[in-house]
Design an enzyme around this catalytic site. Structure first.
Site, PDB file in Angstrom:
ATOM      1  N   ASP A 177       4.566  15.914   0.282  1.00  5.70           N
ATOM      2  CA  ASP A 177       4.996  14.521   0.212  1.00  5.70           C
ATOM      3  C   ASP A 177       4.076  13.692  -0.682  1.00  5.70           C
ATOM      4  O   ASP A 177       4.507  12.725  -1.299  1.00  5.70           O
ATOM      5  CB  ASP A 177       4.989  13.951   1.639  1.00  5.70           C
ATOM      6  CG  ASP A 177       5.722  12.632   1.753  1.00  5.70           C
ATOM      7  OD1 ASP A 177       6.609  12.376   0.931  1.00  5.70           O
ATOM      8  OD2 ASP A 177       5.410  11.880   2.685  1.00  5.70           O
ATOM      9  N   TYR A 187       0.809  -1.219   0.000  1.00  5.59           N
ATOM     10  CA  TYR A 187       0.000   0.000   0.000  1.00  5.59           C
ATOM     11  C   TYR A 187       0.846   1.276   0.000  1.00  5.59           C
ATOM     12  O   TYR A 187       0.331   2.370   0.208  1.00  5.59           O
ATOM     13  CB  TYR A 187      -0.970   0.027   1.174  1.00  5.59           C
ATOM     14  CG  TYR A 187      -0.360  -0.083   2.563  1.00  5.59           C
ATOM     15  CD1 TYR A 187       0.858   0.488   2.893  1.00  5.59           C
ATOM     16  CD2 TYR A 187      -1.033  -0.758   3.573  1.00  5.59           C
ATOM     17  CE1 TYR A 187       1.394   0.399   4.153  1.00  5.59           C
ATOM     18  CE2 TYR A 187      -0.516  -0.856   4.858  1.00  5.59           C
ATOM     19  CZ  TYR A 187       0.702  -0.266   5.133  1.00  5.59           C
ATOM     20  OH  TYR A 187       1.226  -0.350   6.402  1.00  5.59           O
TER      21      TYR A 187
END
Length: 356
Positions: free
Chosen positions: A266, A15
């Site tokens: 990010d 993930y």
């Protein structure tokens, strides 16, 4: 935020949002950060501010090697003026933490985040080695080392459907191992949304169950820090959230990849969002590029009916990385969670407010 090892990692978590993000760039990962890039980050940052917070993430930042960080801290300490303050943080999967890393973190007052999904069994469902074997026991050992050595750390857990099904077990493991500082991040869908690891219904269930555990601990005299819940209490006391995803609007961040490329967030380290390069561009030029992209200006939620929602002041429309064409992915979760928890949030805010 600094990515000294780029997208390189010694795990292969299915993930991982950054691995997914990097795969959408022309060049997914660059070599480890060279000293000239590190020096440019230090000098340009200290030229701009009296307080500088350096946060190392990845990929896995420890792959840059302990000597890189020793040099970085030494240079920053040498260059800073007497009136300047530097804070340090380090987000890691924990695999390489040992006595040497622990001593470094303690010596330089690093706050460390260790990624661990609640229990070794839950952790192994998604956070695996490249050969497919789980990493949970290894990270549990690293957590034990960090704790025994006295490292200041919290545990960051990614909330998935499986964690929502095992919330009490995850909480119990952390508390039994004397881990009292928790972050829970709802799992992010890959770019393009090909797969979902967390449904809104599961996230709602997780929020309710973890809140009950957190609230009961508080009322029993055991104060456990859960970042999301702590921020809600702070907001009820009139404070702004320290977590940028809860602010309702993006902030002016600088994410520096190992080759010096700078990005606004990010979650948005993609080719179309690059602001410039720390080796050649001033912060003023980086800020101007961010304004051109309207990265901050267009970040508030204009899809959902936030203006008429009674929970807007606490939810604020959610982080834009969790939004799609239909709006904030966890809007329904917030609308169900806040009525469930608000009275008890207010009780805790009143208790804390009265003791300040």
């Amino acid at each position: 935020m600094i990515k000294p090892a780029s997208a390189a990692c010694n795990l292969a978590c299915d993930y991982c949002f950054y691995l997914d993000t990097a795969s959408h760039r022309a060049e997914a990962s660059w070599p480890a950060m060279a000293d000239d890039v590190a020096e440019a980050i230090i000098k340009r940052s200290l030229d701009e501010a009296d307080f500088v917070h350096f946060v190392f993430q990845g990929g896995e930042p420890s792959l840059a090697g302990l000597p890189f960080f020793e040099r970085f801290v030494a240079r920053a300490t040498e260059y800073k003026d007497e009136g300047q303050t530097i804070a340090w943080a380090f987000q890691t999967n924990g695999l390489l933490i040992d006595e040497a890393w622990s001593a470094f973190f303690i010596k330089h007052d690093f706050l460390v985040g260790i990624s661990f999904d609640g229990t070794p069994r839950l952790h192994d469902l998604h956070r695996v080695h490249r050969g497919g074997e789980g990493s949970g026991r290894s990270i549990a050992r690293s957590i034990r080392v960090a704790k025994e050595q006295g490292v200041a750390f919290n545990v960051l857990s990614v909330v998935t459907n499986q964690m929502a099904d095992n919330t009490a077990q995850a909480w119990k493991w952390l508390i039994e191992h004397s881990i009292n500082y928790h972050q829970y991040i709802p799992c992010m869908d890959p770019i393009g949304g090909e797969q979902s690891f967390l449904s809104p219904a599961s996230y709602t269930r997780f929020l309710k169950q973890s809140f009950d555990l957190w609230y009961n601990s508080f009322m029993d005299g055991q104060e456990i820090s859960v970042r999301f819940f702590d921020n809600i209490v702070g907001m009820l006391l009139g404070l702004e959230p320290e977590s940028c995803d809860m602010a309702g609007i993006c902030s002016a961040n600088y994410v520096v990849e190992s080759n010096g490329n700078v990005y606004p967030c990010d979650f948005y380290c993609t080719d179309d969002q690059v602001l410039g390069n720390i080796l050649t561009d001033s912060y003023a030029a980086l800020d101007e590029r961010r304004r051109t992209l309207r990265f901050i200006e267009d970040s508030p939620n204009t899809i959902d009916e936030c203006g008429t929602c009674q929970w807007q002041a606490l939810c604020r429309g959610g982080c834009k990385r969790y939004r799609g064409e239909e709006g904030y992915r966890f809007c329904s979760s917030m609308k169900e969670f806040f009525p469930y928890a608000i009275k008890r949030f207010e009780d805790i805010a009143q208790i804390i407010g009265g003791s300040i």
